[in-house]
Scaffold this motif. Sequence first.
Motif, PDB file in Angstrom:
ATOM      1  N   TYR A  32     -16.673 -18.076   7.124  1.00  0.00           N
ATOM      2  CA  TYR A  32     -15.299 -17.572   7.212  1.00  0.00           C
ATOM      3  C   TYR A  32     -15.169 -16.439   8.218  1.00  0.00           C
ATOM      4  CZ  TYR A  32     -14.065 -20.533   3.340  1.00  0.00           C
ATOM      5  OH  TYR A  32     -13.845 -21.619   2.555  1.00  0.00           O
ATOM      6  N   ALA A  33     -16.181 -15.598   8.313  1.00  0.00           N
ATOM      7  CA  ALA A  33     -16.108 -14.489   9.262  1.00  0.00           C
ATOM      8  C   ALA A  33     -16.227 -14.982  10.703  1.00  0.00           C
ATOM      9  CB  ALA A  33     -17.202 -13.473   8.958  1.00  0.00           C
ATOM     10  N   ALA A  34     -17.057 -15.974  10.922  1.00  0.00           N
ATOM     11  CA  ALA A  34     -17.347 -16.422  12.280  1.00  0.00           C
ATOM     12  C   ALA A  34     -16.338 -17.433  12.823  1.00  0.00           C
ATOM     13  CB  ALA A  34     -18.749 -17.012  12.339  1.00  0.00           C
ATOM     14  N   THR A  35     -15.552 -18.061  11.958  1.00  0.00           N
ATOM     15  CA  THR A  35     -14.628 -19.081  12.447  1.00  0.00           C
ATOM     16  C   THR A  35     -13.227 -18.538  12.721  1.00  0.00           C
ATOM     17  OG1 THR A  35     -14.118 -19.747  10.165  1.00  0.00           O
ATOM     18  CG2 THR A  35     -15.829 -20.988  11.320  1.00  0.00           C
ATOM     19  N   ARG A  36     -13.054 -17.261  12.592  1.00  0.00           N
ATOM     20  CA  ARG A  36     -11.749 -16.659  12.900  1.00  0.00           C
ATOM     21  C   ARG A  36     -11.594 -16.505  14.410  1.00  0.00           C
ATOM     22  NH1 ARG A  36      -8.286 -14.558  10.096  1.00  0.00           N
ATOM     23  NH2 ARG A  36      -7.872 -12.872  11.515  1.00  0.00           N
ATOM     24  N   GLU A  37     -10.345 -16.538  14.848  1.00  0.00           N
ATOM     25  CA  GLU A  37     -10.054 -16.325  16.258  1.00  0.00           C
ATOM     26  C   GLU A  37     -10.492 -14.931  16.703  1.00  0.00           C
ATOM     27  OE1 GLU A  37      -6.027 -16.598  18.426  1.00  0.00           O
ATOM     28  OE2 GLU A  37      -6.277 -18.453  17.278  1.00  0.00           O
ATOM     29  N   TRP A  38     -10.250 -13.956  15.825  1.00  0.00           N
ATOM     30  CA  TRP A  38     -10.623 -12.571  16.089  1.00  0.00           C
ATOM     31  C   TRP A  38     -11.627 -12.149  15.027  1.00  0.00           C
ATOM     32  CZ3 TRP A  38     -10.254  -8.090  13.173  1.00  0.00           C
ATOM     33  CH2 TRP A  38     -10.515  -6.901  13.876  1.00  0.00           C
ATOM     34  N   ILE A  39     -12.779 -11.682  15.438  1.00  0.00           N
ATOM     35  CA  ILE A  39     -13.838 -11.304  14.503  1.00  0.00           C
ATOM     36  C   ILE A  39     -13.918  -9.783  14.417  1.00  0.00           C
ATOM     37  CG2 ILE A  39     -16.316 -11.380  14.058  1.00  0.00           C
ATOM     38  CD1 ILE A  39     -16.412 -13.971  15.677  1.00  0.00           C
ATOM     39  N   ASP A  40     -13.945  -9.284  13.208  1.00  0.00           N
ATOM     40  CA  ASP A  40     -14.176  -7.861  12.989  1.00  0.00           C
ATOM     41  C   ASP A  40     -15.688  -7.673  12.909  1.00  0.00           C
ATOM     42  OD1 ASP A  40     -13.986  -5.164  12.314  1.00  0.00           O
ATOM     43  OD2 ASP A  40     -13.958  -5.647  10.179  1.00  0.00           O
ATOM     44  N   PHE A  41     -16.268  -7.198  13.989  1.00  0.00           N
ATOM     45  CA  PHE A  41     -17.717  -7.099  14.059  1.00  0.00           C
ATOM     46  C   PHE A  41     -18.292  -6.081  13.073  1.00  0.00           C
ATOM     47  CE2 PHE A  41     -16.917  -9.086  18.209  1.00  0.00           C
ATOM     48  CZ  PHE A  41     -17.775 -10.170  18.067  1.00  0.00           C
ATOM     49  N   SER A  42     -17.528  -5.058  12.725  1.00  0.00           N
ATOM     50  CA  SER A  42     -18.051  -4.095  11.752  1.00  0.00           C
ATOM     51  C   SER A  42     -18.208  -4.750  10.380  1.00  0.00           C
ATOM     52  CB  SER A  42     -17.151  -2.855  11.663  1.00  0.00           C
ATOM     53  OG  SER A  42     -15.889  -3.174  11.142  1.00  0.00           O
ATOM     54  N   THR A  43     -17.270  -5.610  10.009  1.00  0.00           N
ATOM     55  CA  THR A  43     -17.386  -6.322   8.735  1.00  0.00           C
ATOM     56  C   THR A  43     -18.564  -7.289   8.791  1.00  0.00           C
ATOM     57  OG1 THR A  43     -15.019  -6.141   8.330  1.00  0.00           O
ATOM     58  CG2 THR A  43     -16.194  -7.850   7.120  1.00  0.00           C
ATOM     59  N   LEU A  44     -18.658  -8.041   9.867  1.00  0.00           N
ATOM     60  CA  LEU A  44     -19.760  -8.989  10.022  1.00  0.00           C
ATOM     61  C   LEU A  44     -21.102  -8.266  10.002  1.00  0.00           C
ATOM     62  CD1 LEU A  44     -20.307 -11.976  10.330  1.00  0.00           C
ATOM     63  CD2 LEU A  44     -20.129 -11.681  12.804  1.00  0.00           C
ATOM     64  N   TYR A  45     -21.181  -7.125  10.675  1.00  0.00           N
ATOM     65  CA  TYR A  45     -22.412  -6.329  10.674  1.00  0.00           C
ATOM     66  C   TYR A  45     -22.783  -5.904   9.254  1.00  0.00           C
ATOM     67  CZ  TYR A  45     -25.522  -2.362  10.987  1.00  0.00           C
ATOM     68  OH  TYR A  45     -26.566  -1.504  10.783  1.00  0.00           O
ATOM     69  N   GLU A  46     -21.829  -5.358   8.530  1.00  0.00           N
ATOM     70  CA  GLU A  46     -22.110  -4.884   7.164  1.00  0.00           C
ATOM     71  C   GLU A  46     -22.583  -6.018   6.273  1.00  0.00           C
ATOM     72  OE1 GLU A  46     -22.316  -1.842   6.226  1.00  0.00           O
ATOM     73  OE2 GLU A  46     -21.277  -0.807   7.823  1.00  0.00           O
ATOM     74  N   LEU A  47     -21.949  -7.171   6.370  1.00  0.00           N
ATOM     75  CA  LEU A  47     -22.355  -8.313   5.549  1.00  0.00           C
ATOM     76  C   LEU A  47     -23.742  -8.811   5.940  1.00  0.00           C
ATOM     77  CD1 LEU A  47     -18.938 -10.156   5.484  1.00  0.00           C
ATOM     78  CD2 LEU A  47     -20.007  -8.945   3.579  1.00  0.00           C
ATOM     79  N   MET A  48     -23.997  -8.898   7.223  1.00  0.00           N
ATOM     80  CA  MET A  48     -25.323  -9.339   7.687  1.00  0.00           C
ATOM     81  C   MET A  48     -26.398  -8.327   7.314  1.00  0.00           C
ATOM     82  SD  MET A  48     -25.159 -12.335   8.952  1.00  0.00           S
ATOM     83  CE  MET A  48     -26.736 -12.446   9.769  1.00  0.00           C
ATOM     84  N   HIS A  49     -26.045  -7.043   7.365  1.00  0.00           N
ATOM     85  CA  HIS A  49     -26.988  -6.007   6.963  1.00  0.00           C
ATOM     86  C   HIS A  49     -27.388  -6.181   5.491  1.00  0.00           C
ATOM     87  CE1 HIS A  49     -28.975  -2.126   7.050  1.00  0.00           C
ATOM     88  NE2 HIS A  49     -28.307  -1.791   5.959  1.00  0.00           N
TER      89      HIS A  49
END
Length: 155
Positions: free
Chosen positions: A128-145
């Motif tokens: 869900y995070a990666a398939t958006r047109e606009w990605i919030d990298f801080s959210t993706l970073y926190e989740l991946m962390h």
Amino acid sequence: TIGGLYLPDPDSNNQCTLESVMEEVGENNMERVWCIIDNCINSVGGYTNAPIVHAAIANKKCISNDLFHTILKRYGARCRNDQGMLPLSYALRMGLQWNDGTKDILDGNKMALNEIDTCTNLPAFLLYAATREWIDFSTLYELMHLRIDLSLKTG
């Protein structure tokens, strides 16, 4: 609908209708309002038919952080909507950023990070995070962390 509670109050664009109602009834009667909401949810068949946390996520721009925390505390982050989505997946799909509520949702259900999408075999949050047109990298970073094991598998 339950989501109508979170629409902007026509008399005050700074808050949603539910916040205005809560101000009107005062602190002594807030629990009565929540009981009415609970009864409405139950009368339509339960959370799946009236996903109040999902509705709050969809309208987060009109909801204060205090009310959002109250909703999460009262209803949790473990119930799915009629499409089978947990609040975390729904928040990511809607583009909710880490500091705007995604962290709070995750705090309410850390196991949501382990959910796997059956079609792609990817973690649902990543899909869900990666398939958006606009990605919030801080959210993706926190989740991946928090799911560092995913990074380690690629090495």
